[in-house]
Motif scaffolding. Structure first.
Motif: not given
Length: 400
Positions: A51, A162, A168, A178, A180, A318
């Motif tokens: 992130g 995101f 995030y 996190w 992603d 995620h």
């Protein structure tokens, strides 16, 4: 006794109303939905998995905007990252840049009237998508705009998993770090992202914006072959089945929630039985109640068929991706669950470039190294509490 009868009758009426509301609302949604799939486009891609790195690039591109900024998010939180995001947008609007912000009404419930007023006073056009409304209150409350699209000056685009919130950027102790997957895109396909944003904007905003030439500059082709698939109302199930059918050697699925439809799951089993290896990456730590328990019935069958399942342990997973052999890579906003399949508005990108697919494969290899293999024994040990939660999850899996 009369009270019990009254209460029982009232509950029955509520159930009947919910069922009718959902079925009639879905029928209307199906009739209104349009199937869209681009032809092969050419662009350049950058992949972000962390992130802080993503938002550094994202905010820099927004700050460089000279003409217009169009943003669609499912979740924008009113926390430190959300306030930084709003501050940048306000600054650009005051400089004379056209800023349009479309956010999901329930996903971004933290954004209150005062913040909306401040954004509008700064010159930002803001609208909320997928409001809960009559006549189908229950169904409209379930259908969310889960897309995450940003287009800056019609030249640079972002899409992926995101949202805007401090978790995030690894500021939620339970869910950090996190993990992603987010794409930064340049090239001719930005025109399609722009068009898709404007379709959603015109559906929900009071201000109607047409395909003005300044929103669609002439763009050079890139090297990476790809296409976009915006979906809603069950379209995604068709696309996922088509992908699985194409597999000859391997299928890799990365998803925070694995709750497939029966046709998709049967297609996965059929692929496994014809010799296709199946690898699944899911989180070790859940971020929502019952989502893991809803997946266990499917994971047991896959493990019995020889599939590999990994639980990501280095934070929260995620990412949303599917790799078919070395030929197709899918990255987008859609989870591998019933909400994304049948309820939400989603947008995914299919990538056909061998070099980019190899980059994604290296990222997935790292994710697997940061994961714990799941065994069939893990899911078959007697556990009464887990069994109870699985039963409840199975009953409401369509809405998890």
């Amino acid at each position: 006794m009369k009270f019990v009868l009254f209460l029982s009758g009232f509950i029955v009426l509520i159930i009947i109303w919910l069922v009718l509301d959902f079925r009639l609302g879905r029928r209307k949604h199906l009739l209104a939905a349009n199937k869209v799939e681009t032809g092969i486009l050419h662009g350049e891609f950058e992949l972000f998995t962390q992130g802080k790195e993503f938002f550094r690039s994202y905010f820099t591109e927004i700050q460089k905007a000279q003409k217009h900024i169009h943003v669609l998010y499912y979740i924008v939180k009113n926390d430190s990252l959300g306030q930084e995001f709003f501050t940048i947008l306000k600054e650009k609007a005051r400089e004379g840049v056209e800023v349009r912000l479309l956010i999901d009404r329930l996903g971004s419930l933290e954004i209150k009237k005062k913040e909306v007023k401040d954004l509008r006073n700064a010159g930002i056009h803001i609208a909320f998508s997928n409001r809960v409304k009559l006549p189908f209150l229950f169904y409209s409350a379930q259908v969310r705009n889960h897309r995450k699209i940003s287009i800056i000056d019609g030249k640079v685009g972002f899409m992926g998993g995101f949202n805007i919130g401090k978790e995030y950027i690894d500021e939620d102790p339970k869910l950090s770090p996190w993990r992603d997957y987010q794409l930064k895109i340049t090239g001719e396909s930005i025109n399609f992202l722009q068009s898709e944003f404007l379709i959603d904007w015109n559906e929900y905003a009071d201000e109607k914006v047409f395909n003005q030439p300044e929103f669609f500059p002439k763009l050079m082709k890139g090297k990476i072959r790809h296409q976009f698939n915006p979906t809603e109302a069950g379209m995604l199930e068709i696309f996922f089945i088509q992908l699985i059918k194409k597999a000859e050697q391997s299928i890799i699925i990365g998803t925070p929630y694995f709750i497939p439809s029966i046709p998709i799951f049967n297609e996965l089993l059929e692929a496994r039985r014809r010799g296709v290896t199946i690898t699944l990456i899911v989180p070790y730590t859940a971020d929502h109640i019952l989502v893991q328990e809803a997946s266990y019935r499917y994971l047991r069958k896959l493990l019995k068929e020889g599939a590999q399942v990994y639980q990501y342990k280095n934070g929260f997973y995620h990412a949303k991706t599917i790799l078919i052999d070395d030929r197709i890579c899918d990255i987008g906003s859609a989870n591998f669950d019933r909400r994304s399949l049948f309820l939400n508005k989603e947008i995914n990108c299919y990538i056909y470039d061998p070099a980019f697919i190899e980059r994604v494969r290296r990222v997935i290899k790292k994710d697997i190294l940061d994961s714990k293999p799941m065994s069939l024994e893990d899911l078959t040990k007697p556990n009464l509490w887990r069994s109870v939660k699985e039963t409840v999850a199975g009953a409401v899996c369509h809405f998890l």
